[in-house]
Design a protein around this motif. Sequence first.
Motif, PDB file in Angstrom:
ATOM      1  N   PRO A   9      45.590  27.048 -17.943  1.00  0.00           N
ATOM      2  CA  PRO A   9      46.309  26.136 -18.801  1.00  0.00           C
ATOM      3  C   PRO A   9      45.595  24.801 -18.893  1.00  0.00           C
ATOM      4  N   GLY A  10      45.825  24.086 -20.008  1.00  0.00           N
ATOM      5  CA  GLY A  10      45.198  22.794 -20.209  1.00  0.00           C
ATOM      6  C   GLY A  10      45.760  21.743 -19.282  1.00  0.00           C
ATOM      7  N   THR A  11      45.122  20.597 -19.315  1.00  0.00           N
ATOM      8  CA  THR A  11      45.540  19.501 -18.444  1.00  0.00           C
ATOM      9  C   THR A  11      46.992  19.119 -18.685  1.00  0.00           C
ATOM     10  N   ALA A  12      47.419  19.103 -19.942  1.00  0.00           N
ATOM     11  CA  ALA A  12      48.805  18.735 -20.253  1.00  0.00           C
ATOM     12  C   ALA A  12      49.785  19.701 -19.597  1.00  0.00           C
ATOM     13  N   ASP A  13      49.458  20.988 -19.578  1.00  0.00           N
ATOM     14  CA  ASP A  13      50.322  21.966 -18.929  1.00  0.00           C
ATOM     15  C   ASP A  13      50.388  21.719 -17.425  1.00  0.00           C
ATOM     16  N   HIS A  14      49.246  21.380 -16.841  1.00  0.00           N
ATOM     17  CA  HIS A  14      49.223  21.073 -15.413  1.00  0.00           C
ATOM     18  C   HIS A  14      50.075  19.843 -15.104  1.00  0.00           C
ATOM     19  N   VAL A  15      49.952  18.819 -15.948  1.00  0.00           N
ATOM     20  CA  VAL A  15      50.742  17.605 -15.744  1.00  0.00           C
ATOM     21  C   VAL A  15      52.232  17.914 -15.854  1.00  0.00           C
ATOM     22  N   ALA A  16      52.601  18.767 -16.817  1.00  0.00           N
ATOM     23  CA  ALA A  16      54.007  19.160 -16.965  1.00  0.00           C
ATOM     24  C   ALA A  16      54.508  19.849 -15.705  1.00  0.00           C
ATOM     25  N   LEU A  17      53.676  20.712 -15.125  1.00  0.00           N
ATOM     26  CA  LEU A  17      54.060  21.406 -13.890  1.00  0.00           C
ATOM     27  C   LEU A  17      54.204  20.426 -12.725  1.00  0.00           C
ATOM     28  N   VAL A  18      53.352  19.416 -12.683  1.00  0.00           N
ATOM     29  CA  VAL A  18      53.455  18.389 -11.643  1.00  0.00           C
ATOM     30  C   VAL A  18      54.785  17.645 -11.776  1.00  0.00           C
ATOM     31  N   LEU A  19      55.174  17.335 -13.005  1.00  0.00           N
ATOM     32  CA  LEU A  19      56.447  16.645 -13.239  1.00  0.00           C
ATOM     33  C   LEU A  19      57.629  17.525 -12.831  1.00  0.00           C
ATOM     34  N   LEU A  20      57.545  18.818 -13.138  1.00  0.00           N
ATOM     35  CA  LEU A  20      58.622  19.732 -12.741  1.00  0.00           C
ATOM     36  C   LEU A  20      58.714  19.842 -11.220  1.00  0.00           C
ATOM     37  N   ALA A  21      57.563  19.841 -10.549  1.00  0.00           N
ATOM     38  CA  ALA A  21      57.559  19.897  -9.086  1.00  0.00           C
ATOM     39  C   ALA A  21      58.208  18.642  -8.504  1.00  0.00           C
ATOM     40  N   ALA A  22      57.916  17.486  -9.093  1.00  0.00           N
ATOM     41  CA  ALA A  22      58.519  16.243  -8.629  1.00  0.00           C
ATOM     42  C   ALA A  22      60.035  16.266  -8.821  1.00  0.00           C
ATOM     43  N   ALA A  23      60.473  16.794  -9.959  1.00  0.00           N
ATOM     44  CA  ALA A  23      61.913  16.907 -10.211  1.00  0.00           C
ATOM     45  C   ALA A  23      62.567  17.819  -9.191  1.00  0.00           C
TER      46      ALA A  23
END
Length: 239
Positions: A9-23
Motif C-alpha cells: 500500500p502507498g504511504t497514505a494507506d500506511h499513515v491511515a493505518l497508523v492513525l487507526l492504531a493510535a485510535a
Amino acid sequence: MPGAQGLGPGTADHVALVLLAAASGAVDALAFTVLGHVFAGVMTGNLALLGIAFASGHPIDLTAPLVALAGFVAGIWATALTCRGCAADTRPGWPTRALLCLAAETGLLTVHASIWAGSGGVPGRTLREVLLCVAAVAMGGQSAAMLVAGRVARPSTYFTGSLATYVARNAGVLSGASDRWVPVRLAALVAGAAVAAVLHRWAPAWAAVPPPVLVLAAVLITTYRHTRPRPAAIPLHKG
C-alpha cells in the motif's frame, strides 16, 4: 506495469493505518483504566480475564469481559454482513464499503465521546457498561473492515501476530521483506494510549475525543489518496 500488483500500500494507506492504531490504543486505554479493566479491541486478553473471573468465584467480575466480547463480536458481524462481496469492488485501495464501515465507526466513537463528556469522564457503573459495549462494537467493526480491505490493510486493533512476524522476518526465520511500518504502528498504539491516559488525568471529559478524530482522519486520508486525479502524462517527443 509488470509487478505493480505486488506493491504494498502507498504511504497514505500506511499513515491511515497508523492513525487507526493510535485510535485503538486510546480506546483500549480508557476501557482498561475506566470501564472495567478489560480491553475493547484485544479479545485474547479479555478471554484470559474471563477465565480468571470464573476461577475467582465472583460472578460480578464476569460482566465487563462478557460485555466487551459481545460488543466486539457484534461489530465484526455487522461489518462482515455489510462488506460481503467486497472482493468484487473495483475501486482502487480500500473497498468503498470498508470505508463506509470505518465512517460508521467514527459515528459510534463520536457518540461514545459525547456520552463520556456528559458524564464528566467519570461514568457510573451502568454507563460504564454502555460505553464499554459501544467501544467494543467500534473496535470489532474496525477489525473486520481491515480484514476485508485486502492487501492494502493490516491489523489495527491487535498486534501480537504483526510483532511476531516482524521479529521473525528480521531474525531470518521467515522469508520476505519485513513491514517497516510495524514499529510505527506499535509506537502509534502506545502514543494513543498515553494521550488518552493524560487527557483522562487532566481533562477527563475530553479523554474520549481523540479516537473519533483519528479514525475520521484515516478515512479522509485514504479516500483522498484514491480519488484525487492523477497528473496527466507528459508526452515525450523525439528530438
